[in-house]
Motif scaffolding. Structure first.
Motif, PDB file in Angstrom:
ATOM      1  N   GLU A  46       0.789  -1.189  -0.124  1.00 50.45           N
ATOM      2  CA  GLU A  46      -0.080   0.032  -0.037  1.00 50.45           C
ATOM      3  C   GLU A  46       0.887   1.236  -0.061  1.00 50.45           C
ATOM      4  OE1 GLU A  46       0.477  -2.008   2.493  1.00 50.45           O
ATOM      5  OE2 GLU A  46       0.749  -1.035   4.329  1.00 50.45           O
ATOM      6  N   SER A  47       2.218   1.297   0.539  1.00 52.56           N
ATOM      7  CA  SER A  47       2.987   2.405   0.347  1.00 52.56           C
ATOM      8  C   SER A  47       4.336   2.123  -0.206  1.00 52.56           C
ATOM      9  CB  SER A  47       2.621   2.995   1.838  1.00 52.56           C
ATOM     10  OG  SER A  47       3.286   1.769   2.801  1.00 52.56           O
ATOM     11  N   TRP A  49       6.642   2.737   2.061  1.00 48.82           N
ATOM     12  CA  TRP A  49       7.235   2.288   3.314  1.00 48.82           C
ATOM     13  C   TRP A  49       7.055   0.709   3.172  1.00 48.82           C
ATOM     14  CZ3 TRP A  49       6.264  -1.159   7.135  1.00 48.82           C
ATOM     15  CH2 TRP A  49       6.872  -0.896   8.136  1.00 48.82           C
ATOM     16  N   ARG A  50       6.124   0.188   2.856  1.00 46.09           N
ATOM     17  CA  ARG A  50       5.589  -1.222   2.944  1.00 46.09           C
ATOM     18  C   ARG A  50       6.474  -1.973   1.760  1.00 46.09           C
ATOM     19  NH1 ARG A  50       3.987  -3.458   6.727  1.00 46.09           N
ATOM     20  NH2 ARG A  50       2.426  -2.069   6.931  1.00 46.09           N
ATOM     21  N   ASP A 123       6.589  -5.212  12.680  1.00 42.59           N
ATOM     22  CA  ASP A 123       5.983  -3.769  12.419  1.00 42.59           C
ATOM     23  C   ASP A 123       4.959  -3.576  13.360  1.00 42.59           C
ATOM     24  OD1 ASP A 123       4.796  -1.525  11.308  1.00 42.59           O
ATOM     25  OD2 ASP A 123       3.672  -2.539   9.575  1.00 42.59           O
ATOM     26  N   ARG A 124       3.804  -4.299  13.252  1.00 41.88           N
ATOM     27  CA  ARG A 124       2.541  -3.878  13.994  1.00 41.88           C
ATOM     28  C   ARG A 124       2.314  -5.169  15.092  1.00 41.88           C
ATOM     29  NH1 ARG A 124      -1.426  -2.112   9.306  1.00 41.88           N
ATOM     30  NH2 ARG A 124      -0.115  -0.571   8.059  1.00 41.88           N
ATOM     31  N   PHE A 142       5.003   3.476  17.731  1.00 45.51           N
ATOM     32  CA  PHE A 142       4.041   4.398  17.061  1.00 45.51           C
ATOM     33  C   PHE A 142       3.286   5.642  17.958  1.00 45.51           C
ATOM     34  CE2 PHE A 142       3.364   0.238  14.646  1.00 45.51           C
ATOM     35  CZ  PHE A 142       3.913   0.796  13.596  1.00 45.51           C
ATOM     36  N   PRO A 178      -0.626   1.144  14.180  1.00 44.29           N
ATOM     37  CA  PRO A 178      -0.036   2.459  13.815  1.00 44.29           C
ATOM     38  C   PRO A 178      -1.184   3.766  13.966  1.00 44.29           C
ATOM     39  CG  PRO A 178       0.071   1.387  11.948  1.00 44.29           C
ATOM     40  CD  PRO A 178      -0.279   0.271  12.935  1.00 44.29           C
ATOM     41  N   ARG A 182      -0.560   6.183  16.882  1.00 44.09           N
ATOM     42  CA  ARG A 182      -0.286   7.755  16.268  1.00 44.09           C
ATOM     43  C   ARG A 182      -1.311   8.688  16.696  1.00 44.09           C
ATOM     44  NH1 ARG A 182       2.252   5.496  10.363  1.00 44.09           N
ATOM     45  NH2 ARG A 182       3.915   4.661  11.184  1.00 44.09           N
ATOM     46  N   PHE A 206      -4.229   4.548   4.927  1.00 46.23           N
ATOM     47  CA  PHE A 206      -2.929   4.476   4.447  1.00 46.23           C
ATOM     48  C   PHE A 206      -2.650   4.483   3.075  1.00 46.23           C
ATOM     49  CE2 PHE A 206      -1.682   2.434   8.799  1.00 46.23           C
ATOM     50  CZ  PHE A 206      -1.316   3.481   9.288  1.00 46.23           C
ATOM     51  N   HIS A 232      -1.369  10.261   9.029  1.00 44.77           N
ATOM     52  CA  HIS A 232      -0.625   9.082   9.741  1.00 44.77           C
ATOM     53  C   HIS A 232       0.394   8.499   8.636  1.00 44.77           C
ATOM     54  CE1 HIS A 232      -3.477   8.028  13.080  1.00 44.77           C
ATOM     55  NE2 HIS A 232      -3.312   9.475  12.974  1.00 44.77           N
ATOM     56  N   ASN A 233       0.309   8.955   7.550  1.00 46.06           N
ATOM     57  CA  ASN A 233       1.675   8.252   6.625  1.00 46.06           C
ATOM     58  C   ASN A 233       2.086   9.446   5.572  1.00 46.06           C
ATOM     59  OD1 ASN A 233       0.014   7.282   4.630  1.00 46.06           O
ATOM     60  ND2 ASN A 233       1.137   5.430   4.469  1.00 46.06           N
ATOM     61  N   ASP A 261       6.461   8.572   8.531  1.00 46.95           N
ATOM     62  CA  ASP A 261       7.303   7.699   7.553  1.00 46.95           C
ATOM     63  C   ASP A 261       8.575   8.247   7.207  1.00 46.95           C
ATOM     64  OD1 ASP A 261       5.563   5.729   7.635  1.00 46.95           O
ATOM     65  OD2 ASP A 261       4.831   5.752   5.377  1.00 46.95           O
TER      66      ASP A 261
HETATM   67  O1  AHR Z   1       2.588  -0.008   9.752  1.00 49.76           O
HETATM   68  C1  AHR Z   1       3.417   0.988   9.513  1.00 49.76           C
HETATM   69  C2  AHR Z   1       2.748   1.885   8.374  1.00 49.76           C
HETATM   70  O2  AHR Z   1       2.031   1.077   7.284  1.00 49.76           O
HETATM   71  C3  AHR Z   1       3.352   2.881   7.744  1.00 49.76           C
HETATM   72  O3  AHR Z   1       3.246   4.127   8.312  1.00 49.76           O
HETATM   73  C4  AHR Z   1       2.528   3.253   6.432  1.00 49.76           C
HETATM   74  O4  AHR Z   1       3.020   3.707   5.230  1.00 49.76           O
HETATM   75  C5  AHR Z   1       2.301   1.507   6.236  1.00 49.76           C
HETATM   76  O5  AHR Z   1       1.732   1.389   5.202  1.00 49.76           O
END
Ligand code: AHR
Length: 327
Positions: A46-47, A49-50, A123-124, A142, A178, A182, A206, A232-233, A261
């Motif tokens: 999705e990003s 970052w990912r 990560d989460r 976070f 997050p 956050r 996100f 948030h991102n 991020d």
């Molecule tokens: O879990 C981290 C978050 O997930 C990051 O901030 C975001 O960009 C990603 O998709």
């Protein structure tokens, strides 16, 4: 499953190649012996970052001679649960996954526990009443990221001598760690500052496209009342910025923009002056993941929570000093 199949097929081809050369009496170079089989379920792509996080995990798996079964869940919890079940059936040494949301993992994690396979959260985090379902969590703090974002805003409001500060918040995926943390870190930190008002918090999942949609809706509802966008991102921020400009405002100048991020694109926009502050969330968790998985395979104990060190970048500093981000 594409990548996994690719790796398994590659492994089979290499084994065949070695066997065939062996039969001809020639010496072939042996592939590096794998120390561990790690099943990893990634949320999706999705990003930036990912994508950076997936790349880092793949690179570090190679560095540590770990065989990686990598599955992409395309943003669906049920795909992650199915992937974990496949890892159990495949009898991997260690399972790792980045839970898209916090709830709903108990059953599959009990199955992993019964199979004697340790689980690392990457990560989460998850939310559960049950003890001992996971070995540890490797990921950002976070809550602290939200605190850093809010502390920046308070300093900025002081410098600009603002009497009232109207904030809109574009949040990450509902019920993800997050998103929850956050928000909590930010809200707790501004709670005692009477200047701060949150006009609305809206779910941007996100995603860049959702960031744009959310911003359009917020601009329609509040227009020039908006002093601050807390997103948030970076992905959602990058989606929101053109909408702010289209509506006739100048992000970074008459609307304060705070993101999280600190990927390269957001840093470039910070340098242009359209983002005021971006809090770092590092996707580089692969090294810690490999070292932790190897310890677990050897039966060694590991820390329950492992947070990387993180900083922030803002218009309070010289942006030319920011080193390339790598994601
Ligand atoms: O879990 C981290 C978050 O997930 C990051 O901030 C975001 O960009 C990603 O998709």
């Amino acid at each position: 499953m594409k990548k996994t199949c690719g790796r398994i097929c590659l492994g089979l081809c290499l084994a065949l190649f070695v066997t065939v050369l062996g039969g001809c009496g020639k010496k072939a170079e042996q592939p590096m012996e794998s120390k561990l089989l790690l099943g990893f379920s990634q949320i999706g792509a999705e990003s930036a970052w990912r994508i950076g996080n997936t790349r880092d995990i793949e690179e570090q798996a190679e560095n540590y001679a770990v065989s990686l079964m990598l599955e992409n869940a395309n943003q669906k919890q049920e795909n992650q649960i199915a992937a974990i079940r496949r890892f159990i059936a495949y009898k991997v040494d260690v399972i790792a996954f980045s839970p898209i949301v916090e709830e709903g993992w108990d059953n599959v994690l009990l199955e992993a526990k019964d199979a004697g396979i340790p689980v690392i959260l990457v990560d989460r985090d998850i939310s559960t009443e049950k003890e001992g379902l996971t070995a540890c969590v490797i990921g950002a703090d976070f809550y602290q990221e939200g605190v850093m974002a809010a502390e920046y805003l308070i300093r900025k409001a002081d410098r600009m001598e603002l009497e009232h500060v109207n904030i809109v918040e574009i949040t990450g995926t509902e019920n993800s760690t997050p998103m929850l943390q956050r928000q909590a870190g930010f809200m707790d930190t501004i709670a005692d500052d009477p200047r701060m008002t949150v006009l609305e918090s809206i779910d941007g999942d996100f995603l860049k496209s959702r960031g744009a949609e959310c911003m359009r809706a917020l601009l329609e509802a509040y227009g020039d009342q908006i002093d601050v966008v807390y997103s948030h991102n970076d992905e959602m921020t990058l989606g929101a910025l053109p909408e702010i400009e289209k509506a006739g405002y100048e992000p970074g100048r008459n609307v304060i923009i705070i993101s999280i991020d600190a990927g390269q694109k957001a840093i470039d926009v910070l340098k242009e002056g359209k983002i005021n502050c971006v809090v770092e969330c590092t996707p580089k968790l692969g090294k810690e993941l490999m070292e932790t998985a190897l310890k677990l395979k050897k039966g060694e104990s590991v820390d329950a929570v492992i947070h990387p060190e993180e900083h922030f970048f803002s218009d309070e500093m010289d942006p030319s000093k920011i080193a390339p981000r790598g994601y």
